[in-house]
Design a protein around this motif. Sequence first.
Motif, mmCIF file in Angstrom:
data_model
loop_
_atom_site.group_PDB
_atom_site.id
_atom_site.type_symbol
_atom_site.label_atom_id
_atom_site.label_comp_id
_atom_site.label_asym_id
_atom_site.label_seq_id
_atom_site.Cartn_x
_atom_site.Cartn_y
_atom_site.Cartn_z
ATOM 1 N N ASN A 285 35.475 -56.834 -7.561
ATOM 2 C CA ASN A 285 34.286 -57.127 -8.378
ATOM 3 C C ASN A 285 34.056 -58.623 -8.470
ATOM 4 O O ASN A 285 32.931 -59.102 -8.347
ATOM 5 C CB ASN A 285 34.459 -56.591 -9.799
ATOM 6 N N LYS A 288 32.542 -59.864 -5.466
ATOM 7 C CA LYS A 288 31.160 -59.395 -5.377
ATOM 8 C C LYS A 288 30.211 -60.252 -6.210
ATOM 9 O O LYS A 288 29.070 -60.467 -5.835
ATOM 10 C CB LYS A 288 31.108 -57.956 -5.913
ATOM 11 N N ASP A 315 37.007 -65.349 -12.782
ATOM 12 C CA ASP A 315 36.155 -65.848 -11.697
ATOM 13 C C ASP A 315 35.166 -66.885 -12.209
ATOM 14 O O ASP A 315 35.018 -67.074 -13.418
ATOM 15 C CB ASP A 315 35.423 -64.673 -11.017
ATOM 16 N N ILE A 320 28.618 -62.115 -17.467
ATOM 17 C CA ILE A 320 28.100 -60.852 -17.997
ATOM 18 C C ILE A 320 27.565 -61.128 -19.399
ATOM 19 O O ILE A 320 28.265 -61.718 -20.239
ATOM 20 C CB ILE A 320 29.221 -59.784 -18.065
ATOM 21 N N TYR A 333 28.123 -47.474 -15.734
ATOM 22 C CA TYR A 333 27.360 -48.605 -16.265
ATOM 23 C C TYR A 333 27.360 -49.765 -15.270
ATOM 24 O O TYR A 333 28.407 -50.231 -14.842
ATOM 25 C CB TYR A 333 27.913 -49.065 -17.610
ATOM 26 N N VAL A 335 25.362 -53.609 -14.663
ATOM 27 C CA VAL A 335 24.559 -54.562 -15.419
ATOM 28 C C VAL A 335 23.116 -54.568 -14.943
ATOM 29 O O VAL A 335 22.189 -54.538 -15.728
ATOM 30 C CB VAL A 335 25.173 -55.967 -15.319
ATOM 31 N N GLY A 351 28.137 -50.983 -6.030
ATOM 32 C CA GLY A 351 29.229 -50.113 -6.453
ATOM 33 C C GLY A 351 28.667 -48.906 -7.176
ATOM 34 O O GLY A 351 27.457 -48.802 -7.395
ATOM 35 N N SER A 352 29.563 -48.012 -7.538
ATOM 36 C CA SER A 352 29.140 -46.782 -8.202
ATOM 37 C C SER A 352 29.077 -46.962 -9.707
ATOM 38 O O SER A 352 28.513 -46.143 -10.414
ATOM 39 C CB SER A 352 30.155 -45.695 -7.887
ATOM 40 N N GLY A 353 29.675 -48.025 -10.217
ATOM 41 C CA GLY A 353 29.737 -48.193 -11.675
ATOM 42 C C GLY A 353 30.874 -47.384 -12.267
ATOM 43 O O GLY A 353 30.935 -47.179 -13.484
ATOM 44 N N GLY A 355 34.277 -47.962 -11.191
ATOM 45 C CA GLY A 355 35.539 -48.685 -11.022
ATOM 46 C C GLY A 355 36.189 -49.085 -12.339
ATOM 47 O O GLY A 355 37.390 -48.849 -12.544
ATOM 48 N N LEU A 356 35.414 -49.661 -13.240
ATOM 49 C CA LEU A 356 36.000 -50.128 -14.505
ATOM 50 C C LEU A 356 36.356 -48.965 -15.428
ATOM 51 O O LEU A 356 37.298 -49.057 -16.213
ATOM 52 C CB LEU A 356 35.055 -51.106 -15.213
HETATM 53 P P1 ADP Z 1 30.798 -51.260 -9.643
HETATM 54 O O1 ADP Z 1 31.373 -50.266 -8.718
HETATM 55 O O2 ADP Z 1 29.322 -51.193 -9.813
HETATM 56 O O3 ADP Z 1 31.318 -52.629 -9.420
HETATM 57 P P2 ADP Z 1 32.413 -51.316 -11.993
HETATM 58 O O4 ADP Z 1 32.686 -50.254 -13.004
HETATM 59 O O5 ADP Z 1 33.573 -51.874 -11.263
HETATM 60 O O6 ADP Z 1 31.332 -50.733 -11.027
HETATM 61 O O7 ADP Z 1 31.654 -52.493 -12.718
HETATM 62 C C1 ADP Z 1 30.571 -52.202 -13.588
HETATM 63 C C2 ADP Z 1 29.590 -53.344 -13.670
HETATM 64 O O8 ADP Z 1 30.185 -54.450 -14.361
HETATM 65 C C3 ADP Z 1 29.202 -53.923 -12.310
HETATM 66 O O9 ADP Z 1 28.173 -53.178 -11.714
HETATM 67 C C4 ADP Z 1 28.753 -55.305 -12.707
HETATM 68 O O10 ADP Z 1 27.427 -55.256 -13.169
HETATM 69 C C5 ADP Z 1 29.677 -55.672 -13.867
HETATM 70 N N1 ADP Z 1 30.820 -56.512 -13.418
HETATM 71 C C6 ADP Z 1 32.065 -56.089 -13.140
HETATM 72 N N2 ADP Z 1 32.856 -57.125 -12.798
HETATM 73 C C7 ADP Z 1 32.087 -58.223 -12.858
HETATM 74 C C8 ADP Z 1 32.329 -59.632 -12.614
HETATM 75 N N3 ADP Z 1 33.527 -60.083 -12.254
HETATM 76 N N4 ADP Z 1 31.282 -60.485 -12.804
HETATM 77 C C9 ADP Z 1 30.074 -60.034 -13.190
HETATM 78 N N5 ADP Z 1 29.788 -58.732 -13.424
HETATM 79 C C10 ADP Z 1 30.771 -57.843 -13.263
#
Ligand code: ADP
Length: 393
Positions: A285, A288, A315, A320, A333, A335, A351-353, A355-356
């Motif tokens: 992420n 990305k 990073d 965010i 979710y 952003v 991404g699929s949203g 991962g987190l």
């Molecule tokens: P994705 O597969 O879309 O990355 P995640 O669940 O990993 O899904 O992340 C959810 C959302 O959180 C991302 O789509 C992004 O908008 C935001 N995000 C995650 N990590 C970062 C980061 N390091 N910097 C900025 N935004 C982030």
Amino acid sequence: MDERLTIHYKHFSQQLVEAMPWPMLIIDAGFQVVYGNRQVGPLFGYKGKIVGRRLGQLLDDTAILQLIEASIEAGSIQCGEFDRAGTGGAWKVSVTPIEHRETGHERRRVSKNQREQEHAEMEPDVKPAGATAARPAYHYFSVVIEDLSELRRLERVRRDFIANISHELRTPLASVSLLAETLEDAIETDPDKAQVFVERIESEVQYLSDLVAELLELSRIESGRVPMSIEPVESEMLVREVMARLLPQAQRHRVNLRTSIEQGQTMVAADSKQIARVLVNLVHNAIKFTPSGGTIIIGCRRQPEETLQSFFVKDTGIGIAPEDLARIFERFYKVNQSRSRANFIGPGGGGSGLGLAIARHVIEAHGGRISATSTPGESSTFTFTLPIITTVM
Ligand code: ADP
């Protein structure tokens, strides 16, 4: 009724009311509370004595009070669901008149007007001459309140889930279908272009199968079907392994990847595969969302309380916003939907949203916590904790 029950009837019925899983009040026809079980106080957020109070003093909700009034007036059972203003929750309220025969001095409480109205409403052939309403009088009413807030929340989660999954599947499917159509035309006229379309189809199909795999994984983790094989793992090794795995990707996208490891070998209780996956996801992420030239640091350090080790990925990316920060660990979710799928800065496509959400479940299954802080436009830091088991200095 069993004789023993008759003897202890008052005590017995009180126990029954207390055993109810829902808040229950008994009020008289003047809205005065004559009994309230132990669930009532917490629901109303009221700590004082409830008995003897008027319901209106405890409950500031005109619609619910009107429902109760309707039951008192009509002497009938009334039910209704009410949204609780400002809380997003809802209550189901059931009001039931209680038949009460003992006290001779108590009179039927049907107003003259009501009797006349009921009399007028009766069918002519069943209306005896000069008859008045033959309904029993009610002096007491039970008010049972079922808090539907959690149910409503789950319904919302389910609706959102279906909406999200439909959206996530529809977009790549529409794109595959369009690409396939264009491919048909290009295949003979422009083989080079056709090759590009084939690659794009492959990438959309890859996205779809990753999405399905992540969904299955999330559902397995959520239902506890992924056993964590927890063993002593060296923190430093986890960080270095993830660094080695993602360095080529970071280099390809011209971001600096560094480690920051506190001195001393700290062993944590972890499923190393699962934790490495969480770290990979966080670094992925970070790559990305960090423009070229930026820096990402993967690190670990001891928490001040010494029983927890924290791991972090910091990073210098786009950051965010606070309102998003509160929600990024939710399933699906993202952003900014369009940026996530189309104009991402780094590799890997949208991404699929998920991962987190997966990361949160994995960390919580280890007894840890995961959180994020950010300065929009400058940086983001994701931190999670794991329990320390041994220290060798
Ligand atoms: P994705 O597969 O879309 O990355 P995640 O669940 O990993 O899904 O992340 C959810 C959302 O959180 C991302 O789509 C992004 O908008 C935001 N995000 C995650 N990590 C970062 C980061 N390091 N910097 C900025 N935004 C982030």
